[in-house]
Design a protein around this motif. Structure first.
Motif, mmCIF file in Angstrom:
data_model
loop_
_atom_site.group_PDB
_atom_site.id
_atom_site.type_symbol
_atom_site.label_atom_id
_atom_site.label_comp_id
_atom_site.label_asym_id
_atom_site.label_seq_id
_atom_site.Cartn_x
_atom_site.Cartn_y
_atom_site.Cartn_z
ATOM 1 N N ASN A 51 50.345 17.925 -34.378
ATOM 2 C CA ASN A 51 49.474 16.616 -34.486
ATOM 3 C C ASN A 51 48.234 16.963 -35.485
ATOM 4 O OD1 ASN A 51 51.437 15.138 -33.026
ATOM 5 N ND2 ASN A 51 50.468 16.152 -31.016
ATOM 6 N N GLY A 112 41.999 6.456 -37.522
ATOM 7 C CA GLY A 112 42.235 5.649 -36.310
ATOM 8 C C GLY A 112 42.853 4.487 -36.585
ATOM 9 N N ASP A 113 43.549 4.073 -37.851
ATOM 10 C CA ASP A 113 44.067 2.924 -38.195
ATOM 11 C C ASP A 113 45.405 3.215 -38.881
ATOM 12 O OD1 ASP A 113 44.525 0.529 -38.779
ATOM 13 O OD2 ASP A 113 42.805 0.113 -39.891
ATOM 14 N N THR A 114 46.587 3.378 -38.215
ATOM 15 C CA THR A 114 47.968 3.463 -38.937
ATOM 16 C C THR A 114 48.111 2.303 -39.668
ATOM 17 O OG1 THR A 114 48.789 3.102 -36.866
ATOM 18 C CG2 THR A 114 48.554 5.330 -37.303
ATOM 19 N N SER A 117 46.795 2.189 -43.080
ATOM 20 C CA SER A 117 47.118 3.330 -43.725
ATOM 21 C C SER A 117 48.189 3.694 -44.443
ATOM 22 C CB SER A 117 47.046 4.445 -42.765
ATOM 23 O OG SER A 117 45.567 4.869 -42.223
ATOM 24 N N LYS A 147 51.463 9.935 -36.995
ATOM 25 C CA LYS A 147 50.919 8.817 -36.471
ATOM 26 C C LYS A 147 49.740 9.213 -35.444
ATOM 27 C CE LYS A 147 51.725 4.835 -33.448
ATOM 28 N NZ LYS A 147 52.807 4.268 -32.438
ATOM 29 N N ASN A 148 49.918 10.326 -34.686
ATOM 30 C CA ASN A 148 49.024 10.897 -33.634
ATOM 31 C C ASN A 148 47.957 11.432 -34.440
ATOM 32 O OD1 ASN A 148 50.879 10.238 -31.584
ATOM 33 N ND2 ASN A 148 51.764 12.352 -31.491
ATOM 34 N N ILE A 150 46.599 10.385 -37.407
ATOM 35 C CA ILE A 150 45.593 9.458 -37.969
ATOM 36 C C ILE A 150 45.149 8.869 -36.419
ATOM 37 C CG2 ILE A 150 45.643 7.095 -38.869
ATOM 38 C CD1 ILE A 150 48.421 8.046 -40.528
ATOM 39 N N GLN A 151 45.690 8.341 -35.778
ATOM 40 C CA GLN A 151 45.105 7.670 -34.599
ATOM 41 C C GLN A 151 43.911 8.554 -33.850
ATOM 42 O OE1 GLN A 151 48.536 6.566 -32.053
ATOM 43 N NE2 GLN A 151 48.349 4.412 -33.319
ATOM 44 N N SER A 152 44.309 9.898 -33.891
ATOM 45 C CA SER A 152 43.207 10.779 -33.365
ATOM 46 C C SER A 152 42.056 10.982 -34.170
ATOM 47 C CB SER A 152 43.540 12.262 -32.778
ATOM 48 O OG SER A 152 44.918 12.041 -31.920
#
Length: 307
Positions: A51, A112-114, A117, A147-148, A150-152
């Motif tokens: 990730n 933090g924003d899929t 993005s 996804k993980n 980006i969100q992290s």
């Protein structure tokens, strides 16, 4: 006798060298213990977090995207290395802004924003515009890892959160209206969508221009607070040195900036190119669009033909 003396001298030197070698121990090579036949049997080699940008680069981007003639440095994003991957993804402007003409994107990856993005849109879109472009979709596990990441926070290779840039406003488009409110920008030369629109001579046309600063998120500047707004008009596509400058005004009803252009400034048969200049008050220079390096169809789209 001379040859015999030389031979004895050689034997003496050889014995001295042999003795000195025996007295010096060979230093240990700590790489000798590594078993290169299998990573599973090698405790010194660890797999990166799948990730993380390192894991994504190793398992996905370098293997499935950096193909010859594709993201191998031929064009961005550049997936050849971890550094090039990160620097051409995070907060980097997109070239293709949409795949479905419904949702439009500004940046490839917004930490933090899929949802906003474009990278995530390209790997999940149900349209034929999905990536990779080899016709084989990424498995769900790969999509989840991206996804993980980006969100992290889309961290870099050492775990640092990217610093959000203070970006200039983005020019998205415009309309052109005659004095009675009829749209002129829908009528283009030769009926080609990206060619100059046609305007009668000796009229005042209104150009409402959509410019937003949304890419800066919560730090975005409201269009009402832009410190300057103008256009420059030139009869030369790439030379605005002696261009006509027209200042804009903010229309609070439609929340958009606009300029009024007198087409009587040019004779019939003239093509007039215009560029938008705007400042959000955070930069020493105005944002400009189109620019000399912009694609040619942007330059011809931001233009009108005086008829």
């Amino acid at each position: 006798m001379k040859i015999k003396g030389l031979f004895n001298c050689f034997i003496a030197l050889w014995l001295l060298f042999a003795i000195s070698c025996k007295q010096t121990e060979t230093p240990d090579n700590h790489y000798d213990a590594i078993d290169y036949s299998s990573n599973n049997n090698n405790p010194n080699i660890t797999e990166p977090d799948p990730n993380s940008i390192v894991g994504l680069q190793k398992n996905i981007f370098s293997k499935k995207c950096a193909n010859p003639g594709c993201h191998d440095g031929t064009f961005e994003p550049d997936y050849r290395t971890i550094q090039s991957t990160f620097s051409t993804l995070v907060y980097q402007e997109v070239n293709l802004t949409t795949v479905d003409n419904v949702k439009f994107f500004n940046y490839r990856v917004i930490p933090g924003d899929t949802v906003n993005s474009f990278l995530f849109e390209r790997i999940t879109t149900p349209t034929a515009q999905f990536m990779p472009s080899n016709g084989v979709r990424l498995p769900q596990s790969d999509i989840d890892h991206i996804k993980n990441w980006i969100q992290s926070g889309a961290r870099d290779q050492v775990g640092n959160l990217p610093v959000k840039p203070d970006l200039q406003p983005n020019v998205l488009g415009y309309w052109a209206l005659d004095p009675s409110g009829v749209r002129l920008d829908t009528i283009r030369q030769n009926n080609i969508p990206y060619m100059p629109f046609i305007s009668p001579v000796n009229i005042f046309i209104t150009l409402p221009i959509l410019v937003l600063d949304t890419a800066d998120g919560t730090a975005a500047t409201s269009p009402a607070n832009f410190t300057s707004f103008s256009i420059k008009c030139s009869t030369q596509k790439d030379n605005f040195t002696n261009a006509t400058i027209i200042n804009g005004s903010y229309n609070s009803i439609y929340t958009v900036w606009q300029v009024i252009v007198n087409t009587g400034l040019w004779t019939s048969g003239t093509t007039v190119y215009f560029r938008v200049y705007v400042n959000d008050g955070h930069h020493t220079t105005d944002a400009e669009f189109p620019r000399n390096e912009s694609l040619d169809y942007y330059k011809t789209y931001f233009a009108f033909y005086v008829q």
